[in-house]
Design a protein around this motif. Structure first.
Motif, PDB file in Angstrom:
ATOM      1  N   SER A 269       0.848  -1.187   0.000  1.00  0.00           N
ATOM      2  CA  SER A 269       0.000   0.000   0.000  1.00  0.00           C
ATOM      3  C   SER A 269       0.885   1.238   0.000  1.00  0.00           C
ATOM      4  O   SER A 269       2.047   1.191   0.391  1.00  0.00           O
ATOM      5  CB  SER A 269      -0.908   0.000   1.242  1.00  0.00           C
ATOM      6  N   GLY A 270       0.327   2.344  -0.442  1.00  0.00           N
ATOM      7  CA  GLY A 270       1.084   3.588  -0.482  1.00  0.00           C
ATOM      8  C   GLY A 270       1.914   3.697  -1.744  1.00  0.00           C
ATOM      9  O   GLY A 270       2.430   2.706  -2.261  1.00  0.00           O
ATOM     10  N   MET A 271       2.074   4.927  -2.236  1.00  0.00           N
ATOM     11  CA  MET A 271       2.778   5.144  -3.492  1.00  0.00           C
ATOM     12  C   MET A 271       4.234   4.710  -3.410  1.00  0.00           C
ATOM     13  O   MET A 271       4.776   4.128  -4.354  1.00  0.00           O
ATOM     14  CB  MET A 271       2.688   6.616  -3.891  1.00  0.00           C
ATOM     15  N   LEU A 272       4.926   4.973  -2.297  1.00  0.00           N
ATOM     16  CA  LEU A 272       6.332   4.606  -2.181  1.00  0.00           C
ATOM     17  C   LEU A 272       6.503   3.100  -2.219  1.00  0.00           C
ATOM     18  O   LEU A 272       7.398   2.575  -2.886  1.00  0.00           O
ATOM     19  CB  LEU A 272       6.932   5.191  -0.893  1.00  0.00           C
ATOM     20  N   GLY A 273       5.640   2.387  -1.502  1.00  0.00           N
ATOM     21  CA  GLY A 273       5.720   0.929  -1.504  1.00  0.00           C
ATOM     22  C   GLY A 273       5.444   0.356  -2.876  1.00  0.00           C
ATOM     23  O   GLY A 273       6.122  -0.565  -3.329  1.00  0.00           O
ATOM     24  N   LYS A 274       4.460   0.912  -3.560  1.00  0.00           N
ATOM     25  CA  LYS A 274       4.130   0.432  -4.905  1.00  0.00           C
ATOM     26  C   LYS A 274       5.272   0.695  -5.875  1.00  0.00           C
ATOM     27  O   LYS A 274       5.634  -0.161  -6.686  1.00  0.00           O
ATOM     28  CB  LYS A 274       2.851   1.106  -5.399  1.00  0.00           C
ATOM     29  N   ALA A 275       5.848   1.888  -5.805  1.00  0.00           N
ATOM     30  CA  ALA A 275       6.943   2.237  -6.716  1.00  0.00           C
ATOM     31  C   ALA A 275       8.145   1.331  -6.492  1.00  0.00           C
ATOM     32  O   ALA A 275       8.784   0.877  -7.446  1.00  0.00           O
ATOM     33  CB  ALA A 275       7.328   3.703  -6.523  1.00  0.00           C
ATOM     34  N   ALA A 276       8.479   1.053  -5.215  1.00  0.00           N
ATOM     35  CA  ALA A 276       9.614   0.173  -4.909  1.00  0.00           C
ATOM     36  C   ALA A 276       9.348  -1.244  -5.396  1.00  0.00           C
ATOM     37  O   ALA A 276      10.242  -1.921  -5.921  1.00  0.00           O
ATOM     38  CB  ALA A 276       9.890   0.183  -3.408  1.00  0.00           C
ATOM     39  N   PHE A 277       8.115  -1.708  -5.233  1.00  0.00           N
ATOM     40  CA  PHE A 277       7.727  -3.045  -5.674  1.00  0.00           C
ATOM     41  C   PHE A 277       7.904  -3.169  -7.187  1.00  0.00           C
ATOM     42  O   PHE A 277       8.495  -4.126  -7.699  1.00  0.00           O
ATOM     43  CB  PHE A 277       6.266  -3.282  -5.283  1.00  0.00           C
ATOM     44  N   VAL A 278       7.395  -2.173  -7.930  1.00  0.00           N
ATOM     45  CA  VAL A 278       7.506  -2.194  -9.385  1.00  0.00           C
ATOM     46  C   VAL A 278       8.966  -2.126  -9.820  1.00  0.00           C
ATOM     47  O   VAL A 278       9.391  -2.835 -10.734  1.00  0.00           O
ATOM     48  CB  VAL A 278       6.714  -1.030 -10.006  1.00  0.00           C
ATOM     49  N   ALA A 279       9.764  -1.275  -9.158  1.00  0.00           N
ATOM     50  CA  ALA A 279      11.178  -1.126  -9.521  1.00  0.00           C
ATOM     51  C   ALA A 279      11.918  -2.449  -9.369  1.00  0.00           C
ATOM     52  O   ALA A 279      12.728  -2.827 -10.230  1.00  0.00           O
ATOM     53  CB  ALA A 279      11.827  -0.048  -8.662  1.00  0.00           C
ATOM     54  N   GLU A 280      11.646  -3.173  -8.282  1.00  0.00           N
ATOM     55  CA  GLU A 280      12.317  -4.462  -8.089  1.00  0.00           C
ATOM     56  C   GLU A 280      11.838  -5.477  -9.111  1.00  0.00           C
ATOM     57  O   GLU A 280      12.629  -6.265  -9.648  1.00  0.00           O
ATOM     58  CB  GLU A 280      12.080  -5.001  -6.679  1.00  0.00           C
ATOM     59  N   LEU A 281      10.551  -5.470  -9.412  1.00  0.00           N
ATOM     60  CA  LEU A 281      10.010  -6.390 -10.408  1.00  0.00           C
ATOM     61  C   LEU A 281      10.654  -6.139 -11.773  1.00  0.00           C
ATOM     62  O   LEU A 281      11.050  -7.088 -12.471  1.00  0.00           O
ATOM     63  CB  LEU A 281       8.496  -6.224 -10.503  1.00  0.00           C
ATOM     64  N   VAL A 282      10.801  -4.874 -12.155  1.00  0.00           N
ATOM     65  CA  VAL A 282      11.415  -4.540 -13.443  1.00  0.00           C
ATOM     66  C   VAL A 282      12.875  -4.976 -13.475  1.00  0.00           C
ATOM     67  O   VAL A 282      13.366  -5.484 -14.489  1.00  0.00           O
ATOM     68  CB  VAL A 282      11.281  -3.035 -13.727  1.00  0.00           C
ATOM     69  N   ARG A 283      13.595  -4.793 -12.360  1.00  0.00           N
ATOM     70  CA  ARG A 283      14.991  -5.247 -12.301  1.00  0.00           C
ATOM     71  C   ARG A 283      15.081  -6.746 -12.515  1.00  0.00           C
ATOM     72  O   ARG A 283      15.966  -7.236 -13.230  1.00  0.00           O
ATOM     73  CB  ARG A 283      15.626  -4.865 -10.961  1.00  0.00           C
ATOM     74  N   MET A 284      14.167  -7.499 -11.916  1.00  0.00           N
ATOM     75  CA  MET A 284      14.181  -8.948 -12.087  1.00  0.00           C
ATOM     76  C   MET A 284      13.807  -9.339 -13.510  1.00  0.00           C
ATOM     77  O   MET A 284      14.346 -10.304 -14.053  1.00  0.00           O
ATOM     78  CB  MET A 284      13.244  -9.600 -11.066  1.00  0.00           C
ATOM     79  N   GLU A 285      12.903  -8.585 -14.135  1.00  0.00           N
ATOM     80  CA  GLU A 285      12.562  -8.855 -15.533  1.00  0.00           C
ATOM     81  C   GLU A 285      13.780  -8.674 -16.435  1.00  0.00           C
ATOM     82  O   GLU A 285      14.031  -9.478 -17.334  1.00  0.00           O
ATOM     83  CB  GLU A 285      11.434  -7.916 -15.969  1.00  0.00           C
ATOM     84  N   ARG A 286      14.534  -7.628 -16.182  1.00  0.00           N
ATOM     85  CA  ARG A 286      15.731  -7.374 -16.993  1.00  0.00           C
ATOM     86  C   ARG A 286      16.810  -8.436 -16.725  1.00  0.00           C
ATOM     87  O   ARG A 286      17.519  -8.847 -17.646  1.00  0.00           O
ATOM     88  CB  ARG A 286      16.270  -5.973 -16.719  1.00  0.00           C
ATOM     89  N   LYS A 287      16.901  -8.856 -15.481  1.00  0.00           N
ATOM     90  CA  LYS A 287      17.859  -9.910 -15.151  1.00  0.00           C
ATOM     91  C   LYS A 287      17.486 -11.200 -15.873  1.00  0.00           C
ATOM     92  O   LYS A 287      18.351 -11.912 -16.409  1.00  0.00           O
ATOM     93  CB  LYS A 287      17.885 -10.146 -13.644  1.00  0.00           C
ATOM     94  N   ALA A 288      16.193 -11.510 -15.902  1.00  0.00           N
ATOM     95  CA  ALA A 288      15.730 -12.707 -16.605  1.00  0.00           C
ATOM     96  C   ALA A 288      16.079 -12.621 -18.087  1.00  0.00           C
ATOM     97  O   ALA A 288      16.530 -13.598 -18.692  1.00  0.00           O
ATOM     98  CB  ALA A 288      14.226 -12.871 -16.420  1.00  0.00           C
TER      99      ALA A 288
END
Length: 306
Positions: A269-288
């Motif tokens: 919840s919260g914009m900061l938490g959502k942004a951090a979640f998306v940023a980590e997900l994108v990093r893992m997508e690029r790693k994949a």
């Protein structure tokens, strides 16, 4: 088959969201700024049919009368401003000129001002609980093109932008993919079917059945008819609830894939938490992608050619 876009994606955008104070009340936003460094991955073409129509800034607001944008193009509706002046022809000419500008720029996607009677696609009133008479005049043209469509307000939601971005990349990749045989289509569908199922399982299954029924020797019309079905599915609007469920599923899958703990997850919840979640997900997508691991959540990535 290469699931990578190497050329910078060209995006059109309603100019009032690109820093230009072009709205009827001399208001504008720079919503692209919120993308940070990611904004430089795209080439931008801002347009504003209402300003190009000579309606001026500021100007009396306009609305559709007697139907929607499609009806106006058919001569069955009009666009009038608050003073009762008929501005239909001026806005039609400007909308065609705006579309020509997008075509010259070679744009593959457009970020539109939802709620505008001109640029709106699924809603033509700024009151969220009223649809108005969609699509708008310019929005009606956009819907008829092979262009990926994004409500520009969704740039402010890390969740929605993640979903639009992954589907937009898949859309553009498929749009430009050379398809010469049924084998090519099967390989493309293998990469895209799961993201399509996340958007609408029923329609995705219909597309799969349509593929199975194609003749062995394909005509160009067979290929393009199938391609159009997938492109239209990829740009269907989604809901925040569906997007959140998909993101959490993919996030957990990536963590398990890379040997990280993947406890039971919930959407932050919260914009900061959502942004951090998306940023980590994108990093893992690029790693994949760097490890040549094709994951169905984001099957196509942008990697600029050297």
């Amino acid at each position: 088959m290469d699931f990578v876009i190497k050329q910078k994606i060209k995006l059109g955008i309603s100019a009032c969201n690109f820093g230009a104070k072009f709205r009827y009340n001399r208001v504008g936003w720079d919503r692209v700024e919120g993308l940070g460094r990611e904004r430089d991955e795209y080439a931008w073409t801002p347009v504003c049919p209402e300003v190009l129509a000579g309606l001026g800034v500021p100007r009396p607001p306009v609305k559709l009368s007697g139907g929607n944008g499609d009806d106006l193009w058919a001569g069955k509706a009009k666009m009038k401003n608050r003073l009762g002046r008929d501005v239909s022809e001026a806005v039609k000419i400007a909308s065609l000129a705006s579309m020509e500008a997008l075509e010259r720029a070679g744009v593959d996607a457009f970020l539109f001002m939802e709620g505008s009677p001109t640029c709106g696609v699924y809603r033509t009133t700024l009151k969220d609980k009223r649809l108005g008479k969609p699509p708008g005049v310019f929005g009606a043209l956009l819907l008829k093109q092979r262009i990926f469509l994004i409500p520009v307000i969704d740039l402010e939601s890390p969740w929605k932008w993640w979903d639009h971005s992954r589907r937009m990349h898949a859309f553009i990749w498929l749009k430009k993919l050379e398809i010469a045989s049924k084998k090519d289509i099967y390989e493309a569908w293998h990469a895209l079917k799961f993201i399509c199922q996340e958007i609408d399982r029923r329609l995705a299954d219909e597309v799969g059945r349509a593929l199975a029924s194609l003749p062995g020797k394909l005509a160009a019309s067979d290929i393009e008819a199938w391609r159009d079905k997938v492109l239209e599915l990829l740009r269907r609007p989604s809901t925040l609830r569906r997007i959140q469920a998909v993101m959490v599923k993919h996030y957990a899958h990536y963590r398990r894939t890379f040997g990280l703990k993947a406890p039971d997850l919930q959407a932050p919840s919260g914009m900061l938490g959502k942004a951090a979640f998306v940023a980590e997900l994108v990093r893992m997508e690029r790693k994949a992608a760097d490890q040549a691991y094709l994951f169905v959540g984001r099957p196509v990535l942008y990697k600029p050619g050297r």
